[in-house]
Design an enzyme around this catalytic site. Structure first.
Site, short mmCIF file in Angstrom:
data_model
loop_
_atom_site.label_atom_id
_atom_site.label_comp_id
_atom_site.label_asym_id
_atom_site.label_seq_id
_atom_site.Cartn_x
_atom_site.Cartn_y
_atom_site.Cartn_z
N GLY A 11 30.82 88.88 78.40
CA GLY A 11 31.31 87.51 78.18
C GLY A 11 32.81 87.39 78.09
N ASN B 152 20.27 87.01 82.34
CA ASN B 152 20.04 86.77 80.91
C ASN B 152 20.66 85.42 80.55
OD1 ASN B 152 19.85 86.79 78.14
ND2 ASN B 152 21.36 88.42 77.82
N TRP B 153 19.79 84.43 80.36
CA TRP B 153 20.31 83.08 80.12
C TRP B 153 20.74 82.87 78.67
CZ3 TRP B 153 15.98 79.90 83.10
CH2 TRP B 153 16.09 80.18 84.47
N LYS B 154 20.50 83.84 77.83
CA LYS B 154 20.86 83.77 76.40
C LYS B 154 20.34 82.45 75.80
CE LYS B 154 24.80 86.65 77.35
NZ LYS B 154 26.02 87.22 76.84
N GLY C 21 24.93 87.89 82.60
CA GLY C 21 24.86 86.81 81.61
C GLY C 21 25.39 85.51 82.20
N GLY C 22 26.65 85.24 81.94
CA GLY C 22 27.28 83.96 82.32
C GLY C 22 27.01 83.55 83.76
N SER D 91 30.26 90.90 82.39
CA SER D 91 31.14 90.08 83.24
C SER D 91 30.96 90.34 84.73
CB SER D 91 32.60 90.27 82.81
OG SER D 91 32.80 89.80 81.50
N HIS E 77 20.06 94.33 72.91
CA HIS E 77 21.29 93.69 73.43
C HIS E 77 22.36 93.74 72.34
CE1 HIS E 77 24.04 90.68 75.00
NE2 HIS E 77 23.45 90.83 76.17
N GLU F 34 24.45 91.67 71.38
CA GLU F 34 24.53 90.47 70.52
C GLU F 34 23.48 90.55 69.41
OE1 GLU F 34 24.36 87.55 73.65
OE2 GLU F 34 26.38 88.13 74.27
C1 PEP Z 1 24.87 90.02 78.92
O1 PEP Z 1 24.73 89.14 78.11
O2 PEP Z 1 24.04 90.94 78.97
C2 PEP Z 1 26.01 89.98 79.82
C3 PEP Z 1 26.21 91.00 80.60
O3 PEP Z 1 26.79 88.85 79.78
P1 PEP Z 1 28.01 88.48 80.78
O4 PEP Z 1 27.55 88.74 82.18
O5 PEP Z 1 28.28 87.05 80.52
O6 PEP Z 1 29.15 89.38 80.41
#
Ligand code: PEP
Length: 267
Positions: free
Chosen positions: A174, A9-11, A235-236, A214, A96, A98
């Site tokens: 995150g 997920n590049w957000k 994500g990250g 994470s 999600h 967010e």
């Molecule tokens: C996400 O945005 O779905 C996510 C899991 O982010 P991260 O891996 O950065 O915690």
């Protein structure tokens, strides 16, 4: 036969050029290897086309990060499921945290989005997860229950073959702090049982349940070994093609202890 799923997920990151380069990097490292893993990338809307071109002919699939539930109309700034299909997406993320937390999406909204995705033959990736306060109050299962029933209300059993659920504790997203294996096992086990109550045990076993929060190349193996973990939503760490590919590699070698009857891919 894909045994598990890894989604990036590049957000809200990346120009078209950056997305193209990142997708090319993933393609180079993942390409047609690690076939036990279904690999999906979710770029921002503006980079879907650049990512699609970079992935063309590979088995890596495309997801959008959001959609609106109406098929068209006066909804400035929104994007419909049919448009995402047309742009080359096979999947879409719904619910999600967010979106729920920062943009006020309710479980009802998430349910409408999920239904719209199914209607347009887009495979929904439904995110659920508790906040730290909810966990501390002992309300984790209650939150998961409310989010699941809100989103799945009215979803017919026939639709579940395209459904993926992602358990994403809000406090782990995150933050660099992933959930402990015991916490993941508890939540995934609870979700599997809840899905079994709703759809029947055999059908529930067909629904991949991913962990998100994470995930990185260092903790991926520990998470892959947790019961009922069928993959991860990243994500990250998905913004670096080497980190993302390293996670895919972990999931291709670790044998998830959960279900092996995850649906076949079309590759
Ligand atoms: C996400 O945005 O779905 C996510 C899991 O982010 P991260 O891996 O950065 O915690």
């Amino acid at each position: 036969m894909a045994r598990c799923t890894v989604i990036g997920n590049w957000k809200m990151h990346g120009t078209q050029t950056q997305a193209r380069d990142l997708a090319r990097g993933v393609r180079r490292l993942v390409g047609n290897r690690f076939r036990a893993v279904e690999v999906i990338l979710a770029p921002p809307f503006t980079a879907i086309e650049a990512t699609r071109r970079a992935l063309a002919g590979s088995r890596v699939r495309l997801a959008a990060q959001n959609l609106h539930w109406q098929p068209s109309g006066a909804f400035t700034g929104e994007v419909a499921a049919g448009m995402l299909r047309d742009a080359g997406c096979s999947h879409v993320i719904v619910g999600h945290s967010e979106r729920r937390r920062l943009f006020g999406e309710t479980s009802r909204d998430v349910g409408r989005k999920l239904a719209a995705a199914l209607e347009a033959s887009l495979e929904p990736i439904l995110c659920v997860g508790e906040t730290l306060d909810e966990r501390r109050r002992g309300d984790t299962h209650r939150t998961l229950s409310a989010q699941l029933s809100g989103a799945l209300k009215g979803v017919p059993k026939s639709a579940i073959e395209s459904l993926t659920v992602a358990y994403e504790p809000v406090w782990a997203i995150g933050t660099g702090r992933h959930a402990a294996p015991a916490q993941v096992a508890d939540a995934h086990g609870w979700l599997r049982r809840a899905l079994a109550r709703r759809f029947g045990a055999a059908s529930a076993r067909e629904i991949p349940i991913l962990y998100g929060g994470s995930v990185n190349p260092d903790n991926a193996a520990e998470l892959a070994r947790v019961a009922e973990v069928d993959g991860v939503l990243v994500g990250g760490a998905s913004l670096d093609h080497q980190s993302f590919a390293a996670i895919v590699k972990v999931f291709s070698t670790e044998i998830p202890t959960a279900t092996f009857n995850i649906r076949t891919t079309d590759t």
